[in-house]
Design a protein around this motif. Structure first.
Motif, PDB file in Angstrom:
ATOM      1  N   LEU A 360      95.738  65.998   3.489  1.00  0.00           N
ATOM      2  CA  LEU A 360      95.190  65.015   2.560  1.00  0.00           C
ATOM      3  C   LEU A 360      95.633  63.596   2.938  1.00  0.00           C
ATOM      4  N   ARG A 361      96.892  63.452   3.300  1.00  0.00           N
ATOM      5  CA  ARG A 361      97.425  62.132   3.644  1.00  0.00           C
ATOM      6  C   ARG A 361      96.805  61.586   4.925  1.00  0.00           C
ATOM      7  N   THR A 362      96.605  62.450   5.912  1.00  0.00           N
ATOM      8  CA  THR A 362      96.147  61.991   7.226  1.00  0.00           C
ATOM      9  C   THR A 362      94.627  61.907   7.348  1.00  0.00           C
ATOM     10  N   GLY A 363      93.889  62.385   6.327  1.00  0.00           N
ATOM     11  CA  GLY A 363      92.434  62.371   6.403  1.00  0.00           C
ATOM     12  C   GLY A 363      91.859  63.558   7.145  1.00  0.00           C
ATOM     13  N   SER A 364      92.708  64.503   7.565  1.00  0.00           N
ATOM     14  CA  SER A 364      92.253  65.702   8.276  1.00  0.00           C
ATOM     15  C   SER A 364      92.132  66.855   7.278  1.00  0.00           C
ATOM     16  N   HIS A 365      91.331  66.625   6.210  1.00  0.00           N
ATOM     17  CA  HIS A 365      91.324  67.538   5.076  1.00  0.00           C
ATOM     18  C   HIS A 365      90.045  68.369   5.019  1.00  0.00           C
ATOM     19  N   TRP A 366      89.848  69.031   3.878  1.00  0.00           N
ATOM     20  CA  TRP A 366      88.777  69.998   3.678  1.00  0.00           C
ATOM     21  C   TRP A 366      87.616  69.429   2.856  1.00  0.00           C
ATOM     22  N   LEU A 367      87.630  68.150   2.592  1.00  0.00           N
ATOM     23  CA  LEU A 367      86.614  67.547   1.735  1.00  0.00           C
ATOM     24  C   LEU A 367      85.400  67.115   2.560  1.00  0.00           C
ATOM     25  N   ALA A 368      84.294  66.867   1.860  1.00  0.00           N
ATOM     26  CA  ALA A 368      83.042  66.551   2.544  1.00  0.00           C
ATOM     27  C   ALA A 368      83.145  65.281   3.384  1.00  0.00           C
ATOM     28  N   VAL A 435      98.365  69.214  -4.718  1.00  0.00           N
ATOM     29  CA  VAL A 435      97.347  69.172  -3.662  1.00  0.00           C
ATOM     30  C   VAL A 435      97.005  70.583  -3.198  1.00  0.00           C
ATOM     31  N   ALA A 436      98.015  71.437  -3.039  1.00  0.00           N
ATOM     32  CA  ALA A 436      97.749  72.818  -2.626  1.00  0.00           C
ATOM     33  C   ALA A 436      96.909  73.541  -3.678  1.00  0.00           C
ATOM     34  N   ASP A 437      97.173  73.271  -4.962  1.00  0.00           N
ATOM     35  CA  ASP A 437      96.384  73.870  -6.044  1.00  0.00           C
ATOM     36  C   ASP A 437      94.939  73.371  -5.980  1.00  0.00           C
ATOM     37  N   CYS A 438      94.765  72.082  -5.700  1.00  0.00           N
ATOM     38  CA  CYS A 438      93.418  71.528  -5.551  1.00  0.00           C
ATOM     39  C   CYS A 438      92.682  72.183  -4.381  1.00  0.00           C
ATOM     40  N   GLN A 439      93.399  72.420  -3.306  1.00  0.00           N
ATOM     41  CA  GLN A 439      92.773  73.054  -2.135  1.00  0.00           C
ATOM     42  C   GLN A 439      92.285  74.459  -2.467  1.00  0.00           C
ATOM     43  N   ARG A 440      93.104  75.212  -3.203  1.00  0.00           N
ATOM     44  CA  ARG A 440      92.681  76.570  -3.605  1.00  0.00           C
ATOM     45  C   ARG A 440      91.494  76.510  -4.552  1.00  0.00           C
ATOM     46  N   THR A 441      91.521  75.568  -5.485  1.00  0.00           N
ATOM     47  CA  THR A 441      90.407  75.415  -6.427  1.00  0.00           C
ATOM     48  C   THR A 441      89.120  75.060  -5.688  1.00  0.00           C
ATOM     49  N   HIS A 442      89.221  74.175  -4.725  1.00  0.00           N
ATOM     50  CA  HIS A 442      88.060  73.777  -3.928  1.00  0.00           C
ATOM     51  C   HIS A 442      87.508  74.963  -3.147  1.00  0.00           C
TER      52      HIS A 442
END
Length: 460
Positions: A360-368, A435-442
Protein backbone atom coordinates in the motif's frame (compact mmCIF):
# COMPACT_ATOMS: atom_id res chain seq x y z
CA UNK A 1 67.72 -3.31 -16.35
CA UNK A 2 67.90 -3.64 -12.57
CA UNK A 3 70.48 -5.51 -10.44
CA UNK A 4 69.57 -7.35 -7.27
CA UNK A 5 71.53 -9.60 -4.95
CA UNK A 6 69.85 -12.57 -6.63
CA UNK A 7 70.28 -11.59 -10.30
CA UNK A 8 69.48 -9.08 -13.01
CA UNK A 9 65.92 -8.13 -13.93
CA UNK A 10 64.86 -6.52 -17.21
CA UNK A 11 61.50 -5.10 -18.28
CA UNK A 12 60.71 -3.75 -14.81
CA UNK A 13 60.70 0.02 -14.55
CA UNK A 14 58.89 0.96 -11.37
CA UNK A 15 61.14 -0.34 -8.54
CA UNK A 16 64.52 -1.92 -7.93
CA UNK A 17 63.16 -5.27 -6.79
CA UNK A 18 60.81 -7.48 -8.83
CA UNK A 19 57.22 -6.21 -8.66
CA UNK A 20 55.25 -8.75 -6.68
CA UNK A 21 52.06 -8.86 -4.65
CA UNK A 22 52.25 -10.92 -1.47
CA UNK A 23 49.52 -12.38 0.69
CA UNK A 24 50.34 -15.16 3.19
CA UNK A 25 51.82 -17.95 1.03
CA UNK A 26 50.56 -16.54 -2.28
CA UNK A 27 52.48 -14.34 -4.70
CA UNK A 28 51.66 -12.64 -8.00
CA UNK A 29 54.43 -11.41 -10.28
CA UNK A 30 53.57 -8.59 -12.69
CA UNK A 31 55.57 -7.45 -15.72
CA UNK A 32 55.02 -5.58 -18.96
CA UNK A 33 57.13 -8.00 -21.07
CA UNK A 34 57.66 -11.75 -21.21
CA UNK A 35 61.41 -11.23 -20.78
CA UNK A 36 60.83 -9.15 -17.67
CA UNK A 37 58.54 -11.78 -16.16
CA UNK A 38 61.02 -14.57 -16.92
CA UNK A 39 63.73 -12.55 -15.21
CA UNK A 40 61.50 -12.14 -12.14
CA UNK A 41 60.85 -15.87 -12.11
CA UNK A 42 64.61 -16.46 -12.23
CA UNK A 43 65.25 -14.13 -9.30
CA UNK A 44 62.44 -15.78 -7.34
CA UNK A 45 63.84 -19.25 -8.08
CA UNK A 46 67.30 -18.24 -6.84
CA UNK A 47 65.82 -16.73 -3.68
CA UNK A 48 63.70 -19.82 -2.97
CA UNK A 49 66.65 -22.17 -3.42
CA UNK A 50 68.80 -20.17 -1.02
CA UNK A 51 65.93 -19.90 1.49
CA UNK A 52 64.79 -23.55 1.25
CA UNK A 53 61.35 -22.50 0.01
CA UNK A 54 59.44 -24.80 -2.34
CA UNK A 55 57.15 -23.40 -5.06
CA UNK A 56 54.30 -25.59 -6.24
CA UNK A 57 54.68 -25.27 -10.02
CA UNK A 58 51.48 -27.27 -10.60
CA UNK A 59 49.53 -24.41 -9.02
CA UNK A 60 51.59 -21.66 -10.64
CA UNK A 61 49.87 -20.17 -13.68
CA UNK A 62 50.65 -17.62 -16.37
CA UNK A 63 47.97 -15.12 -17.43
CA UNK A 64 48.25 -12.48 -20.17
CA UNK A 65 46.00 -9.64 -19.02
CA UNK A 66 46.25 -7.40 -22.10
CA UNK A 67 47.73 -7.32 -25.58
CA UNK A 68 45.48 -9.85 -27.31
CA UNK A 69 42.09 -9.53 -29.02
CA UNK A 70 40.54 -12.55 -27.31
CA UNK A 71 41.13 -14.94 -24.45
CA UNK A 72 42.12 -17.71 -26.87
CA UNK A 73 44.64 -15.43 -28.59
CA UNK A 74 46.03 -14.42 -25.19
CA UNK A 75 46.62 -18.08 -24.30
CA UNK A 76 48.42 -18.74 -27.59
CA UNK A 77 50.59 -15.65 -27.20
CA UNK A 78 51.53 -16.48 -23.60
CA UNK A 79 52.30 -20.11 -24.48
CA UNK A 80 54.67 -18.91 -27.19
CA UNK A 81 56.69 -17.09 -24.51
CA UNK A 82 57.53 -20.44 -22.89
CA UNK A 83 57.86 -19.08 -19.35
CA UNK A 84 59.59 -21.42 -16.90
CA UNK A 85 60.31 -21.69 -13.20
CA UNK A 86 63.39 -23.75 -12.37
CA UNK A 87 63.27 -25.48 -15.73
CA UNK A 88 59.56 -26.40 -15.43
CA UNK A 89 57.32 -24.83 -18.08
CA UNK A 90 54.35 -23.08 -16.48
CA UNK A 91 50.75 -23.61 -17.52
CA UNK A 92 49.01 -20.74 -19.31
CA UNK A 93 45.37 -20.00 -18.38
CA UNK A 94 42.71 -17.61 -19.63
CA UNK A 95 41.52 -16.66 -16.14
CA UNK A 96 42.78 -16.87 -12.58
CA UNK A 97 41.36 -16.14 -9.14
CA UNK A 98 43.64 -14.26 -6.76
CA UNK A 99 42.51 -13.36 -3.22
CA UNK A 100 38.90 -14.02 -4.23
CA UNK A 101 39.02 -11.68 -7.24
CA UNK A 102 38.88 -13.04 -10.77
CA UNK A 103 41.32 -11.84 -13.42
CA UNK A 104 40.71 -12.74 -17.07
CA UNK A 105 42.72 -12.40 -20.26
CA UNK A 106 41.68 -9.51 -22.45
CA UNK A 107 39.03 -8.26 -20.04
CA UNK A 108 38.94 -5.19 -17.77
CA UNK A 109 39.06 -6.12 -14.10
CA UNK A 110 35.42 -5.14 -13.53
CA UNK A 111 34.13 -7.38 -16.31
CA UNK A 112 36.09 -10.35 -14.98
CA UNK A 113 35.56 -9.90 -11.23
CA UNK A 114 31.93 -8.72 -10.97
CA UNK A 115 30.19 -11.88 -12.28
CA UNK A 116 32.19 -14.10 -9.93
CA UNK A 117 31.44 -11.96 -6.87
CA UNK A 118 27.75 -11.82 -7.83
CA UNK A 119 27.59 -15.59 -8.22
CA UNK A 120 29.23 -16.09 -4.81
CA UNK A 121 26.82 -13.56 -3.26
CA UNK A 122 23.85 -15.37 -4.79
CA UNK A 123 24.95 -18.58 -3.06
CA UNK A 124 25.44 -16.67 0.21
CA UNK A 125 21.96 -15.16 -0.13
CA UNK A 126 20.41 -18.60 -0.62
CA UNK A 127 22.21 -19.84 2.51
CA UNK A 128 21.02 -16.75 4.42
CA UNK A 129 17.41 -17.33 3.36
CA UNK A 130 17.58 -21.01 4.31
CA UNK A 131 19.01 -20.17 7.70
CA UNK A 132 16.32 -17.55 8.32
CA UNK A 133 13.62 -20.05 7.37
CA UNK A 134 15.09 -22.71 9.67
CA UNK A 135 15.27 -20.29 12.61
CA UNK A 136 11.94 -18.63 11.90
CA UNK A 137 13.50 -15.19 11.41
CA UNK A 138 10.70 -13.00 10.06
CA UNK A 139 11.51 -9.47 11.24
CA UNK A 140 12.39 -7.28 8.27
CA UNK A 141 15.00 -5.28 10.18
CA UNK A 142 16.86 -8.43 11.19
CA UNK A 143 16.88 -9.75 7.64
CA UNK A 144 18.29 -6.46 6.38
CA UNK A 145 21.16 -6.71 8.86
CA UNK A 146 21.76 -10.32 7.90
CA UNK A 147 22.01 -9.34 4.24
CA UNK A 148 24.67 -6.79 5.11
CA UNK A 149 26.58 -9.31 7.22
CA UNK A 150 26.24 -12.51 5.19
CA UNK A 151 25.66 -11.39 1.60
CA UNK A 152 27.10 -7.93 1.04
CA UNK A 153 30.35 -8.95 2.72
CA UNK A 154 30.71 -11.57 -0.03
CA UNK A 155 29.37 -9.44 -2.86
CA UNK A 156 31.56 -6.42 -2.09
CA UNK A 157 34.78 -8.30 -1.37
CA UNK A 158 37.51 -6.29 -3.10
CA UNK A 159 34.93 -3.84 -4.51
CA UNK A 160 37.22 -0.91 -3.74
CA UNK A 161 39.39 -2.23 -6.59
CA UNK A 162 37.08 -3.88 -9.13
CA UNK A 163 33.79 -1.95 -8.69
CA UNK A 164 34.98 1.63 -9.23
CA UNK A 165 33.94 1.46 -12.88
CA UNK A 166 30.37 0.63 -11.77
CA UNK A 167 30.41 3.56 -9.34
CA UNK A 168 31.48 6.02 -12.03
CA UNK A 169 28.91 4.59 -14.46
CA UNK A 170 26.12 4.82 -11.87
CA UNK A 171 26.85 8.42 -10.92
CA UNK A 172 27.21 9.58 -14.51
CA UNK A 173 24.59 7.31 -16.05
CA UNK A 174 20.83 7.43 -16.41
CA UNK A 175 18.52 7.22 -13.41
CA UNK A 176 16.39 4.10 -13.06
CA UNK A 177 13.36 4.41 -10.82
CA UNK A 178 14.87 7.36 -8.96
CA UNK A 179 18.25 5.68 -8.40
CA UNK A 180 21.57 6.17 -10.15
CA UNK A 181 22.18 2.83 -11.80
CA UNK A 182 25.07 1.02 -13.44
CA UNK A 183 22.79 -1.81 -14.56
CA UNK A 184 25.13 -4.40 -13.04
CA UNK A 185 24.11 -7.91 -11.99
CA UNK A 186 25.26 -7.08 -8.44
CA UNK A 187 22.83 -4.18 -8.30
CA UNK A 188 20.03 -6.39 -9.64
CA UNK A 189 20.73 -8.97 -6.93
CA UNK A 190 20.65 -6.34 -4.18
CA UNK A 191 17.42 -4.74 -5.38
CA UNK A 192 15.80 -8.16 -5.91
CA UNK A 193 16.50 -9.12 -2.30
CA UNK A 194 14.95 -5.89 -1.03
CA UNK A 195 11.83 -6.28 -3.20
CA UNK A 196 11.28 -9.83 -1.97
CA UNK A 197 11.72 -8.66 1.61
CA UNK A 198 9.00 -6.03 1.10
CA UNK A 199 6.80 -8.33 -0.98
CA UNK A 200 6.44 -5.80 -3.81
CA UNK A 201 6.53 -6.21 -7.58
CA UNK A 202 9.68 -5.97 -9.68
CA UNK A 203 8.30 -2.80 -11.29
CA UNK A 204 8.46 -0.95 -7.96
CA UNK A 205 10.97 1.90 -8.49
CA UNK A 206 14.45 1.41 -7.08
CA UNK A 207 14.31 4.72 -5.24
CA UNK A 208 11.10 3.68 -3.48
CA UNK A 209 12.58 0.34 -2.39
CA UNK A 210 15.76 1.94 -1.05
CA UNK A 211 13.93 4.62 0.92
CA UNK A 212 11.44 2.14 2.36
CA UNK A 213 14.18 -0.22 3.56
CA UNK A 214 16.60 2.53 4.60
CA UNK A 215 19.27 0.99 2.39
CA UNK A 216 22.02 2.82 0.56
CA UNK A 217 22.62 1.90 -3.10
CA UNK A 218 25.60 -0.32 -3.77
CA UNK A 219 27.46 2.40 -5.65
CA UNK A 220 27.48 4.53 -2.50
CA UNK A 221 28.91 1.71 -0.37
CA UNK A 222 31.54 0.92 -2.97
CA UNK A 223 32.52 4.58 -3.34
CA UNK A 224 33.22 4.83 0.39
CA UNK A 225 35.38 1.70 0.27
CA UNK A 226 37.28 3.01 -2.76
CA UNK A 227 37.92 6.34 -1.05
CA UNK A 228 39.27 4.62 2.04
CA UNK A 229 41.75 2.84 -0.27
CA UNK A 230 42.48 6.19 -1.98
CA UNK A 231 43.37 7.68 1.41
CA UNK A 232 45.70 4.77 2.15
CA UNK A 233 47.39 5.23 -1.21
CA UNK A 234 47.87 8.98 -0.80
CA UNK A 235 49.44 8.31 2.61
CA UNK A 236 51.77 5.57 1.32
CA UNK A 237 55.47 6.45 1.77
CA UNK A 238 57.41 7.35 -1.40
CA UNK A 239 59.30 4.36 -2.77
CA UNK A 240 56.75 1.85 -1.51
CA UNK A 241 54.91 -0.49 -3.84
CA UNK A 242 51.58 1.16 -2.96
CA UNK A 243 52.94 4.59 -3.83
CA UNK A 244 54.40 3.33 -7.11
CA UNK A 245 51.13 1.67 -8.14
CA UNK A 246 49.09 4.75 -7.24
CA UNK A 247 51.44 7.09 -9.09
CA UNK A 248 51.27 4.90 -12.17
CA UNK A 249 47.47 4.88 -12.06
CA UNK A 250 47.35 8.68 -11.82
CA UNK A 251 49.89 9.00 -14.65
CA UNK A 252 47.83 6.68 -16.86
CA UNK A 253 44.79 8.87 -16.18
CA UNK A 254 46.71 11.99 -17.23
CA UNK A 255 47.97 10.38 -20.43
CA UNK A 256 44.68 8.71 -21.47
CA UNK A 257 42.89 9.94 -24.64
CA UNK A 258 39.77 12.02 -24.00
CA UNK A 259 37.52 9.45 -25.72
CA UNK A 260 38.89 6.39 -23.90
CA UNK A 261 35.97 4.19 -22.72
CA UNK A 262 35.39 4.15 -18.96
CA UNK A 263 36.15 0.42 -18.78
CA UNK A 264 39.65 1.03 -20.19
CA UNK A 265 40.52 3.92 -17.91
CA UNK A 266 42.79 3.52 -14.91
CA UNK A 267 41.48 3.03 -11.38
CA UNK A 268 42.40 6.58 -10.40
CA UNK A 269 40.60 8.01 -13.46
CA UNK A 270 37.45 6.02 -12.72
CA UNK A 271 37.38 7.10 -9.09
CA UNK A 272 38.03 10.72 -10.05
CA UNK A 273 35.07 10.55 -12.45
CA UNK A 274 32.82 9.17 -9.69
CA UNK A 275 33.85 11.86 -7.23
CA UNK A 276 33.41 14.57 -9.85
CA UNK A 277 29.88 13.27 -10.47
CA UNK A 278 28.84 13.87 -6.84
CA UNK A 279 30.47 17.30 -6.69
CA UNK A 280 33.81 16.36 -5.08
CA UNK A 281 36.46 16.78 -7.80
CA UNK A 282 40.01 15.65 -7.02
CA UNK A 283 43.31 16.69 -8.56
CA UNK A 284 45.17 13.64 -9.87
CA UNK A 285 48.32 15.71 -10.30
CA UNK A 286 48.33 16.48 -6.56
CA UNK A 287 46.09 13.87 -4.91
CA UNK A 288 44.92 14.62 -1.39
CA UNK A 289 42.94 12.78 1.27
CA UNK A 290 39.16 12.55 0.83
CA UNK A 291 37.15 13.38 3.96
CA UNK A 292 34.83 10.49 4.79
CA UNK A 293 32.08 12.60 6.35
CA UNK A 294 32.13 15.04 3.46
CA UNK A 295 31.98 12.09 1.08
CA UNK A 296 28.97 10.57 2.85
CA UNK A 297 27.06 13.86 2.70
CA UNK A 298 27.90 14.50 -0.94
CA UNK A 299 26.92 10.98 -2.02
CA UNK A 300 23.67 11.03 -0.04
CA UNK A 301 22.79 14.51 -1.34
CA UNK A 302 23.29 13.27 -4.90
CA UNK A 303 21.13 10.21 -4.18
CA UNK A 304 18.26 12.16 -2.61
CA UNK A 305 18.26 14.85 -5.30
CA UNK A 306 18.07 12.19 -8.02
CA UNK A 307 15.02 10.61 -6.36
CA UNK A 308 13.27 13.95 -5.87
CA UNK A 309 13.97 15.00 -9.46
CA UNK A 310 12.78 11.65 -10.84
CA UNK A 311 9.47 11.99 -8.96
CA UNK A 312 8.67 15.14 -10.94
CA UNK A 313 9.21 13.59 -14.35
CA UNK A 314 6.31 12.40 -16.55
CA UNK A 315 5.35 8.77 -15.93
CA UNK A 316 6.78 8.64 -12.41
CA UNK A 317 3.41 8.26 -10.70
CA UNK A 318 4.56 5.44 -8.39
CA UNK A 319 7.50 7.43 -7.13
CA UNK A 320 5.36 10.54 -6.69
CA UNK A 321 2.70 8.48 -4.85
CA UNK A 322 5.31 7.09 -2.50
CA UNK A 323 6.87 10.44 -1.67
CA UNK A 324 3.41 11.88 -0.96
CA UNK A 325 2.22 8.92 1.14
CA UNK A 326 5.38 8.11 3.07
CA UNK A 327 7.23 11.45 3.17
CA UNK A 328 4.54 14.09 2.79
CA UNK A 329 5.64 14.95 -0.75
CA UNK A 330 9.18 16.17 -0.01
CA UNK A 331 12.30 14.34 1.07
CA UNK A 332 14.30 15.90 3.90
CA UNK A 333 17.67 17.51 3.25
CA UNK A 334 20.84 15.51 3.58
CA UNK A 335 21.48 16.92 7.07
CA UNK A 336 18.07 15.73 8.34
CA UNK A 337 17.77 12.44 6.46
CA UNK A 338 18.64 9.31 8.42
CA UNK A 339 18.66 6.12 6.31
CA UNK A 340 16.55 3.81 8.48
CA UNK A 341 13.98 1.15 7.53
CA UNK A 342 10.32 2.13 7.79
CA UNK A 343 9.19 1.49 11.39
CA UNK A 344 6.77 -1.33 10.54
CA UNK A 345 9.60 -3.47 9.12
CA UNK A 346 10.99 -3.84 12.62
CA UNK A 347 7.77 -3.95 14.66
CA UNK A 348 5.29 -5.94 12.55
CA UNK A 349 6.33 -9.58 12.74
CA UNK A 350 3.40 -11.13 10.83
CA UNK A 351 4.59 -11.23 7.22
CA UNK A 352 1.13 -11.01 5.61
CA UNK A 353 0.42 -7.75 7.45
CA UNK A 354 3.86 -6.35 6.76
CA UNK A 355 3.61 -7.13 3.04
CA UNK A 356 0.12 -5.66 2.74
CA UNK A 357 1.30 -2.40 4.30
CA UNK A 358 4.47 -2.33 2.16
CA UNK A 359 2.40 -2.76 -0.98
CA UNK A 360 0.00 0.00 0.00
CA UNK A 361 2.79 2.42 0.90
CA UNK A 362 4.87 1.78 -2.23
CA UNK A 363 1.97 1.80 -4.72
CA UNK A 364 2.58 -1.87 -5.62
CA UNK A 365 -0.87 -2.84 -4.34
CA UNK A 366 -3.99 -4.76 -5.35
CA UNK A 367 -6.23 -1.81 -6.21
CA UNK A 368 -7.47 -0.85 -9.66
CA UNK A 369 -5.08 2.11 -9.78
CA UNK A 370 -2.24 -0.43 -9.96
CA UNK A 371 -3.85 -3.51 -11.54
CA UNK A 372 -5.27 -1.36 -14.33
CA UNK A 373 -1.70 -0.33 -15.14
CA UNK A 374 -0.83 -3.98 -15.81
CA UNK A 375 -3.70 -4.26 -18.30
CA UNK A 376 -3.01 -0.80 -19.83
CA UNK A 377 -6.40 0.54 -18.74
CA UNK A 378 -6.54 4.37 -18.92
CA UNK A 379 -6.21 5.86 -15.47
CA UNK A 380 -9.64 7.54 -15.58
CA UNK A 381 -11.22 4.12 -16.13
CA UNK A 382 -9.64 2.44 -13.11
CA UNK A 383 -12.73 2.99 -11.01
CA UNK A 384 -13.73 1.13 -7.88
CA UNK A 385 -15.79 -1.95 -8.88
CA UNK A 386 -17.42 -2.10 -5.45
CA UNK A 387 -18.99 1.35 -5.18
CA UNK A 388 -18.38 3.02 -8.56
CA UNK A 389 -17.21 6.00 -6.56
CA UNK A 390 -14.25 7.08 -8.64
CA UNK A 391 -10.62 6.02 -8.93
CA UNK A 392 -9.82 3.04 -6.71
CA UNK A 393 -6.64 4.28 -5.10
CA UNK A 394 -5.22 4.29 -1.57
CA UNK A 395 -7.13 7.38 -0.45
CA UNK A 396 -10.41 5.91 -1.73
CA UNK A 397 -9.93 2.71 0.28
CA UNK A 398 -8.80 4.42 3.47
CA UNK A 399 -11.38 7.19 3.65
CA UNK A 400 -14.19 6.84 1.10
CA UNK A 401 -15.30 3.39 -0.09
CA UNK A 402 -18.28 2.01 1.91
CA UNK A 403 -17.01 -1.54 1.36
CA UNK A 404 -14.43 -0.94 4.09
CA UNK A 405 -16.73 0.84 6.56
CA UNK A 406 -17.01 -2.29 8.78
CA UNK A 407 -13.22 -2.59 8.76
CA UNK A 408 -12.83 1.02 9.85
CA UNK A 409 -15.29 0.41 12.65
CA UNK A 410 -13.11 -2.41 13.98
CA UNK A 411 -10.18 0.00 14.45
CA UNK A 412 -11.51 2.84 16.64
CA UNK A 413 -8.00 3.86 17.69
CA UNK A 414 -7.09 4.88 14.14
CA UNK A 415 -7.91 8.35 12.83
CA UNK A 416 -9.13 8.21 9.22
CA UNK A 417 -8.20 11.72 8.15
CA UNK A 418 -6.97 14.04 6.75
CA UNK A 419 -4.25 12.67 4.41
CA UNK A 420 -2.71 9.32 3.51
CA UNK A 421 0.60 10.53 4.92
CA UNK A 422 -1.00 11.38 8.27
CA UNK A 423 -2.85 8.06 8.39
CA UNK A 424 0.28 6.01 7.69
CA UNK A 425 2.13 7.89 10.43
CA UNK A 426 0.02 6.24 13.15
CA UNK A 427 0.87 3.09 15.16
CA UNK A 428 2.51 0.74 12.57
CA UNK A 429 1.04 -2.40 14.13
CA UNK A 430 -2.53 -1.03 13.99
CA UNK A 431 -2.10 0.38 10.49
CA UNK A 432 -0.66 -2.92 9.21
CA UNK A 433 -3.51 -4.91 10.77
CA UNK A 434 -6.08 -2.55 9.23
CA UNK A 435 -4.51 -2.67 5.76
CA UNK A 436 -4.28 -6.48 5.84
CA UNK A 437 -7.97 -6.62 6.82
CA UNK A 438 -8.81 -4.30 3.91
CA UNK A 439 -6.86 -6.56 1.56
CA UNK A 440 -8.84 -9.62 2.68
CA UNK A 441 -12.12 -7.71 2.36
CA UNK A 442 -11.18 -6.59 -1.14
CA UNK A 443 -10.23 -10.13 -2.18
CA UNK A 444 -13.53 -11.55 -0.89
CA UNK A 445 -15.61 -8.83 -2.58
CA UNK A 446 -13.71 -9.23 -5.86
CA UNK A 447 -14.27 -13.00 -5.77
CA UNK A 448 -17.99 -12.43 -5.22
CA UNK A 449 -18.13 -10.07 -8.19
CA UNK A 450 -16.24 -12.51 -10.36
CA UNK A 451 -18.55 -15.35 -9.33
CA UNK A 452 -21.61 -13.29 -10.16
CA UNK A 453 -20.22 -12.30 -13.54
CA UNK A 454 -19.37 -15.93 -14.35
CA UNK A 455 -22.87 -17.11 -13.42
CA UNK A 456 -24.47 -14.53 -15.74
CA UNK A 457 -28.06 -13.25 -15.57
CA UNK A 458 -30.81 -15.44 -14.15
CA UNK A 459 -32.61 -17.07 -17.13
CA UNK A 460 -35.92 -16.65 -15.31
Amino acid sequence: RRHTRYGTVTGVQTCALPIFLLYADDMALVATTAAGLQAQLGVLHTYCERSAIVVNTAKTKVLLLAGARSAAAAVVKAQAAGLRFGGVQLEVVSSFRYLGIMFAAGQPLTAAAAPVRTQAARAAMAACNQRCAALGVLAGGVRLRLFSTMVDSVLSHGAEVWAVQFVAAAVAGSTRGGMCSSGSAAETLHMGYLRRLLGVRQATPNGVVLLETGERPLWMRWLQRACRLWNRLTAAPPGSLLHAAFSSSCQLAAEAPANLPLARQSWAAQLAAALRGIGMPVDLAQPRQVGQEQLKRAAMRHHLLEIQAAAGRPGASKLAHYLAAAWGGQLPGVEEYVPLPAAYLGTVRQRSRRVALAQLRTGSHWLAEETGRWERVPRVQRTCPHCQGGLEDVQHVLFVCPLYAPVRARFPDLVFEPTVHAFLGQDPALVAAFVADCQRTHAAATATLAGGAAAGPNPE
